[in-house]
Design a protein around this motif. Structure first.
Motif, short mmCIF file in Angstrom:
data_model
loop_
_atom_site.label_atom_id
_atom_site.label_comp_id
_atom_site.label_asym_id
_atom_site.label_seq_id
_atom_site.Cartn_x
_atom_site.Cartn_y
_atom_site.Cartn_z
N GLU A 94 18.89 36.26 51.19
CA GLU A 94 19.55 34.75 49.66
C GLU A 94 19.69 35.98 48.38
OE1 GLU A 94 18.91 30.72 51.83
OE2 GLU A 94 17.38 31.72 50.54
N ARG A 95 19.78 35.38 47.40
CA ARG A 95 19.14 36.13 45.83
C ARG A 95 18.77 35.15 45.26
NH1 ARG A 95 21.66 36.64 40.95
NH2 ARG A 95 21.35 38.48 40.10
N ARG A 105 25.27 35.91 56.02
CA ARG A 105 23.85 34.78 57.40
C ARG A 105 24.40 35.92 58.81
NH1 ARG A 105 23.19 29.48 55.97
NH2 ARG A 105 24.18 29.00 54.48
N PRO A 106 24.02 37.10 58.29
CA PRO A 106 23.95 37.49 60.63
C PRO A 106 23.17 36.89 61.49
CG PRO A 106 22.80 38.70 58.35
CD PRO A 106 22.73 37.00 57.92
N GLU A 107 24.33 37.19 62.47
CA GLU A 107 23.92 36.09 63.10
C GLU A 107 23.24 37.07 64.61
OE1 GLU A 107 27.05 34.69 64.38
OE2 GLU A 107 27.61 33.18 63.19
N LEU A 108 21.75 36.97 64.74
CA LEU A 108 21.23 37.85 65.42
C LEU A 108 21.21 36.90 67.35
CD1 LEU A 108 20.70 38.86 63.14
CD2 LEU A 108 18.87 39.76 63.81
N PRO A 109 21.05 38.20 68.53
CA PRO A 109 20.57 37.53 69.61
C PRO A 109 19.88 37.18 69.74
CG PRO A 109 21.31 39.59 69.89
CD PRO A 109 21.64 39.60 67.75
N ALA A 137 16.76 40.04 39.51
CA ALA A 137 16.37 39.59 40.62
C ALA A 137 16.52 39.58 42.07
CB ALA A 137 18.76 39.04 41.51
N LEU A 138 15.52 39.31 42.95
CA LEU A 138 15.49 39.73 44.49
C LEU A 138 15.92 39.34 45.67
CD1 LEU A 138 11.72 39.04 43.64
CD2 LEU A 138 12.93 40.99 43.73
N ILE A 139 16.29 40.28 46.45
CA ILE A 139 16.84 40.14 47.63
C ILE A 139 16.07 39.56 48.76
CG2 ILE A 139 18.81 40.74 49.15
CD1 ILE A 139 20.33 42.37 46.87
N TYR A 140 16.53 38.31 49.78
CA TYR A 140 15.33 38.52 50.68
C TYR A 140 16.14 38.07 52.16
CZ TYR A 140 15.66 33.19 48.99
OH TYR A 140 15.98 32.34 48.95
N ALA A 141 15.07 37.51 53.59
CA ALA A 141 15.81 36.75 53.63
C ALA A 141 14.63 36.06 54.07
CB ALA A 141 16.05 38.37 54.81
#
Length: 393
Positions: free
Chosen positions: A318-319, A332-336, A308-312
């Motif tokens: 997601e995978r 689900r990173p919460e970035l500024p 599988a691949l991990i990507y954003a």
């Protein structure tokens, strides 16, 4: 690519490095979505700091015309066996270290149009605390780090991009191994057998067995290419695309027989290294995932078993199985609000930990439950910080 780029200080540094011909592609609309904001360095430098250099700043080059000249060198084919099928460098547990790489620092004293560039080295950090363990020495001919770094799965072998002399700047690669205490050994420059005029490289990936480097770069005039470079011999094999101006997000399959990559932030594809084709637009590649909305892709990584691949997608990690099927949300990173719309990350050799950077903090995501922790990135303060780095573990 991300539609939102970094602001003032990062743009200032890149403007200075237009002297180095790097902005030829940035002016054509291929700005780096992962570039971060930074702060100017102080005017005075202690004697132990890397030497600063004065360069006269010039306007960025005009955008490259699609009817302009193609790549100045022929596509390389001297690497007969581009696959990397040796025994993978095995992960021994959670990563203990990460390596950071950043561009030379720049400042304009007063109202001067002459920029002072201060070379900076890459650095090794404690993965738990972000503390500086040691700067990585640079091999002869490389004066500063560049903002590209890649890791083997063992968390000990790293590939790094470097910046050469200021009068005729080019990007070169070298590899370094860390000891069990994280201290770097002697760096080894990769000398290419086939000439390659590298003034801008979008991504860098190190094979699981440590024998091959893959990098992605634009072609002058139009298109892009992926290159696979033998670390020991410097022989290279290229694949090109004339329909996409940007290729990024490189990831080696654990068995070394294929490469995943991102096309203009809109699709994730897989390159079969065993095929003789030289065209990424042909049967060599197949699309694994298309972007379904406005949010772009940037980074991609294989799972340790290669299934599988991990990507954003934007900032959502997601995978997706290579065999097809629905994607699974991992974090689900919460970035500024001022962060890039895409997420550049590094996944460790266990496939359980993901690392990304915003400004001068490193964020570690546990992919089993999505938990995110952060640590400040510590560097040698003598030359200053400047733009935030890229990292890998």
């Amino acid at each position: 690519m991300s539609p939102r780029t970094s602001a003032a200080p990062a743009g200032l540094v890149l403007a200075v490095l237009a002297v180095l011909a790097v902005l030829a592609v940035l002016a054509a609309g291929c700005t780096d979505p992962a570039a971060e904001r930074g702060s100017p360095v102080s005017v005075s430098q202690p004697p132990a700091s890397p030497p600063a250099r004065s360069l006269t700043a010039v306007p960025p080059p005009s955008p490259i015309s699609s009817s302009g000249p193609k790549h100045p060198f022929p596509m390389a084919t001297s690497l007969a066996e581009p696959m990397a099928t040796g025994a993978p460098l095995a992960a021994t547990g959670p990563p203990r270290f990460f390596v950071s790489a950043r561009t030379p620092l720049a400042r304009f004293p007063g109202k001067s149009k002459t920029a002072v560039l201060t070379p900076v080295p890459p650095a090794v950090h404690n993965a738990e605390t972000g503390a500086l363990i040691a700067n990585i020495p640079l091999p002869p001919g490389i004066e500063s780090s560049w903002h590209l770094v890649a890791a083997a799965p063992d968390n000990r072998m790293f590939a790094i991009a470097g910046w050469t002399e200021s009068t005729n700047p080019r990007i070169r690669f070298f590899v370094v191994r860390l000891g069990e205490d994280g201290r770097p050994g002697k760096p080894v420059a990769v000398t290419q057998t086939d000439p390659d005029d590298l003034t801008l490289v979008h991504d860098l990936a190190l094979s699981a067995d440590g024998t091959r480097l893959a990098y992605a770069t634009p072609l002058i005039g139009d298109g892009a290419k992926i290159s696979v470079l033998d670390v020991a011999t410097g022989r290279r094999r290229d694949w090109k695309t004339s329909t996409h101006s940007t290729v990024s997000g490189l990831s080696w399959a654990p068995d070394g027989r294929s490469l995943a990559y991102v096309l203009r932030g809109r699709a994730i594809a897989l390159l079969d290294l065993s095929r003789p084709d030289v065209d990424l637009d042909g049967a060599t590649s197949r699309i694994i995932k298309d972007a379904t909305g406005a949010l772009p892709f940037e980074s991609v990584a294989h799972t340790p078993d290669g299934s599988a691949l991990i990507y954003a997608s934007g900032h959502t990690v997601e995978r997706v199985p290579l065999s097809g099927g629905p994607a699974q949300v991992l974090a689900r990173p919460e970035l500024p609000p001022d962060a890039s719309l895409s997420l550049r990350f590094s996944v460790d050799g266990t496939g359980e930990h993901l690392l990304y950077v915003h400004r001068w903090h490193a964020y570690r995501a546990a992919l089993a439950d999505g938990t995110i922790t952060s640590v400040p990135i510590t560097v040698d303060e003598r030359p200053g910080k400047g733009d935030s780095p890229r990292v890998a573990w």
